[in-house]
Design an enzyme around this catalytic site. Structure first.
Site, short mmCIF file in Angstrom:
data_model
loop_
_atom_site.label_atom_id
_atom_site.label_comp_id
_atom_site.label_asym_id
_atom_site.label_seq_id
_atom_site.Cartn_x
_atom_site.Cartn_y
_atom_site.Cartn_z
N GLY A 1 54.93 -11.72 -60.61
CA GLY A 1 54.08 -12.97 -60.04
C GLY A 1 52.98 -12.81 -59.95
N LEU A 2 52.75 -13.66 -58.78
CA LEU A 2 50.70 -14.13 -58.48
C LEU A 2 50.09 -14.68 -59.47
CD1 LEU A 2 50.28 -10.38 -56.64
CD2 LEU A 2 51.00 -12.56 -55.73
N CYS A 3 50.76 -15.09 -60.54
CA CYS A 3 49.77 -15.65 -61.92
C CYS A 3 50.33 -17.83 -61.30
CB CYS A 3 50.60 -15.34 -62.99
SG CYS A 3 51.62 -15.54 -63.32
N GLY A 4 50.25 -18.09 -60.29
CA GLY A 4 50.00 -18.95 -59.73
C GLY A 4 51.59 -19.67 -60.56
N ALA B 1 46.53 -17.47 -65.92
CA ALA B 1 47.53 -18.29 -64.62
C ALA B 1 47.33 -17.73 -64.07
CB ALA B 1 48.70 -18.76 -65.08
#
Length: 289
Positions: free
Chosen positions: A88-91, A244
């Site tokens: 994760g941590l990609c908007g 992203a």
């Protein structure tokens, strides 16, 4: 009202988070250059493969067309191949792909179709299993793969073709995010089986004679085309994910800076108010004497 110690701890915590987001932004920027180059290099080959298939398909009759090209004549069971990231941590990268897949799932179910889902990537599986767990037939985990290669795409393609030959589905659709820029990734749905063949337009086409015949060439090229299209989707996803993530971590770093600024102002005001209060108490005590 928080004490000065609480404010100092909060500022230190946000500064530590800011260092992490800044580091992740720099790592994503470094990975993005490699991923973007790979995605852009794969596009011409995939486009030429589609053009060759279109030319071959134009010279073959519908009754002789392979099943991977024309389908099996049914439209009841749909396989959705949802490609997302492993982390994760990609908007909104993962959620935008899942949103597009969810819309297709709901429309197919509303039309009375049977839906099967093949998840490529952990994040897509985690989001889809909340509402569609019974429709998920398999999950492809690529967390151990450091650099995506054609072998991973070929493995997925072999799995999909095997399911089709066993009669497990009639139509297959691939979901991924096409990379446009660091701040723009386009969720895309692409038909795999039957193959999406672009029309050639109104220009005059060159005539080719094939040896062996078109049907035999298509029987070899169509499975490879599925692997090529999946490989392109994986590369596009990799570039989109890093773009992203770079954008999201840049925003997070900026937000952390704004938060540090506000907390520092609050700390200075509280400290100034405390010092002023102590001075007032000292002066009042001195006047009382």
């Amino acid at each position: 009202m928080p004490s000065l110690k609480d404010l100092r701890n909060r500022i230190a915590s946000v500064k530590a988070t800011q260092k992490i987001t800044k580091a992740m932004q720099m790592v994503a920027a470094a990975k993005l250059r490699r991923a973007q180059a790979a995605a852009e290099a794969a596009r011409p080959y995939a486009s030429k493969m589609e053009a060759v298939l279109a030319n071959l398909a134009a010279g073959i009759s519908g009754s002789d067309a392979p099943a991977l090209l024309a389908g099996n004549g049914k439209d009841q069971v749909h396989l959705l191949i949802v490609c997302t990231a492993e982390r994760g941590l990609c908007g909104a990268f993962n959620s935008s792909i899942v949103r597009l897949a969810r819309e297709r799932i709901n429309s197919l179910l509303a039309a009375g179709k049977t839906v099967k889902i093949l998840c490529v990537g952990k994040k897509g599986f985690e989001q889809l299993k909340r509402n569609y767990e019974r429709h998920i037939i398999d999950v492809v985990d690529l967390r151990s793969v450091k650099y995506l290669g054609y072998g991973e795409a070929e493995m997925i393609a072999t799995k999909v073709i095997g399911l089709f030959e066993q009669g497990e589905f009639d139509v297959a659709t691939l979901f991924y995010s096409r990379f446009r820029s660091v701040i723009s990734q386009i969720p895309t749905a692409q038909g795999l089986i039957p193959a999406e063949i672009a029309s050639g337009g109104g220009g005059t086409k060159a005539a080719y004679e094939y040896e062996p015949d078109e049907a035999e060439i298509l029987s070899t090229l169509l499975p490879r085309n599925i692997a090529v299209q999946i490989f392109r989707a994986l590369l596009e996803n990799a570039a989109s994910e890093q773009g992203a993530r770079m954008s999201a971590m840049d925003n997070a770093t900026r937000n952390a800076g704004e938060m540090i600024k506000k907390q520092t102002q609050k700390y200075n005001r509280s400290r100034q108010a405390m010092i002023t209060k102590e001075l007032i108490e000292i002066i009042s005590g001195a006047e009382a004497l």
